[in-house]
Design a protein around this motif. Structure first.
Motif, short mmCIF file in Angstrom:
data_model
loop_
_atom_site.label_atom_id
_atom_site.label_comp_id
_atom_site.label_asym_id
_atom_site.label_seq_id
_atom_site.Cartn_x
_atom_site.Cartn_y
_atom_site.Cartn_z
N PHE A 1 3.85 1.75 -1.56
CA PHE A 1 3.92 1.51 -3.04
C PHE A 1 2.89 2.34 -3.84
O PHE A 1 1.80 3.00 -3.77
CB PHE A 1 4.51 0.07 -3.77
CG PHE A 1 5.09 -0.20 -2.94
CD1 PHE A 1 7.01 0.26 -3.23
CD2 PHE A 1 5.32 -1.08 -1.99
CE1 PHE A 1 7.86 0.07 -2.08
CE2 PHE A 1 5.64 -1.59 -1.11
CZ PHE A 1 7.77 -1.64 -1.62
N THR A 2 3.99 3.77 -4.66
CA THR A 2 3.58 4.18 -6.10
C THR A 2 2.73 3.57 -6.98
O THR A 2 3.49 2.44 -7.45
CB THR A 2 4.36 5.97 -6.13
OG1 THR A 2 5.36 5.30 -6.89
CG2 THR A 2 4.76 6.20 -4.82
N PRO A 3 1.93 4.11 -7.73
CA PRO A 3 1.50 3.57 -9.09
C PRO A 3 2.62 3.43 -9.93
O PRO A 3 2.77 1.92 -10.32
CB PRO A 3 0.31 3.97 -9.51
CG PRO A 3 -0.22 5.03 -8.62
CD PRO A 3 1.11 5.99 -7.16
N GLN B 1 5.60 2.77 -8.92
CA GLN B 1 7.07 1.74 -8.34
C GLN B 1 5.70 0.22 -8.77
O GLN B 1 6.56 -0.73 -8.50
CB GLN B 1 6.49 1.63 -6.70
CG GLN B 1 7.47 3.12 -6.59
CD GLN B 1 7.84 3.56 -5.40
OE1 GLN B 1 7.22 2.98 -5.17
NE2 GLN B 1 8.94 3.80 -4.72
N ARG B 2 4.31 0.14 -8.52
CA ARG B 2 3.80 -0.94 -8.64
C ARG B 2 3.49 -1.47 -10.00
O ARG B 2 4.01 -2.71 -10.01
CB ARG B 2 2.36 -0.83 -8.54
CG ARG B 2 2.58 -0.83 -6.52
CD ARG B 2 0.83 -0.10 -6.43
NE ARG B 2 0.07 -1.01 -6.57
CZ ARG B 2 -0.37 -1.87 -5.42
NH1 ARG B 2 -0.37 -1.29 -4.46
NH2 ARG B 2 -2.06 -2.40 -6.04
N ARG C 1 0.87 -1.64 -0.11
CA ARG C 1 0.04 0.15 -0.27
C ARG C 1 0.84 1.40 -0.12
O ARG C 1 0.58 2.07 -0.76
CB ARG C 1 -1.04 0.25 0.88
CG ARG C 1 0.03 0.01 2.54
CD ARG C 1 -1.42 0.11 3.71
NE ARG C 1 -0.41 0.25 5.10
CZ ARG C 1 -1.80 0.47 5.47
NH1 ARG C 1 -3.46 0.64 6.10
NH2 ARG C 1 -1.14 0.60 6.89
#
Length: 124
Positions: free
Chosen positions: A48-50, A52-53, A46
């Motif tokens: 992590f940034t989009p 990073q995901r 949760r």
């Protein structure tokens, strides 16, 4: 490995040990595992940034998204199921001093499952 364990059991028996095969009576744990672990994956990801995901394994992202959508009561039921399996294993190891087991193999995915979360979606 199974042959080596069987041979070792024969050696122990020949030396006078009482040898019995014992199998812990555990239910299929896939559903409880999924309902317990998937929300944990959601929690772990949760922060992590989009962006990073997007660099992460797509299967992990799918599992985390399914976990984030899981109702709290389903998660809590899975926690209880896991606790019950833990009690079963504790009692098993209490009663069996020396045990060896067949090698563990991951069970195949359910036939209808096309992704890690397909079973959760169909159950839910």
């Amino acid at each position: 490995m199974a042959a080596a364990v069987a041979q070792a059991a024969k050696v122990f028996a020949a030396l006078g040990a009482k040898v019995e095969e014992a199998i812990a009576a555990l239910p299929d744990s896939y559903e409880a595992f999924a309902r317990h672990w998937f929300p944990g994956a959601a929690n772990a990801l949760r922060a992590f940034t989009p962006a990073q995901r997007k660099l992460m394994d797509p299967g992990l992202i799918e599992i985390a998204e399914a976990g984030a959508a899981l109702p709290l009561l389903d998660y809590l039921a899975a926690v209880k199921e896991r606790e019950a399996m833990g009690v079963t294993m504790n009692l098993f190891h209490r009663d069996w001093i020396c045990c060896s087991r067949r090698p563990y193999r991951s069970p195949p995915s359910p036939p209808a499952a096309k992704s890690p979360t397909a079973t959760l979606r169909s159950a839910g």
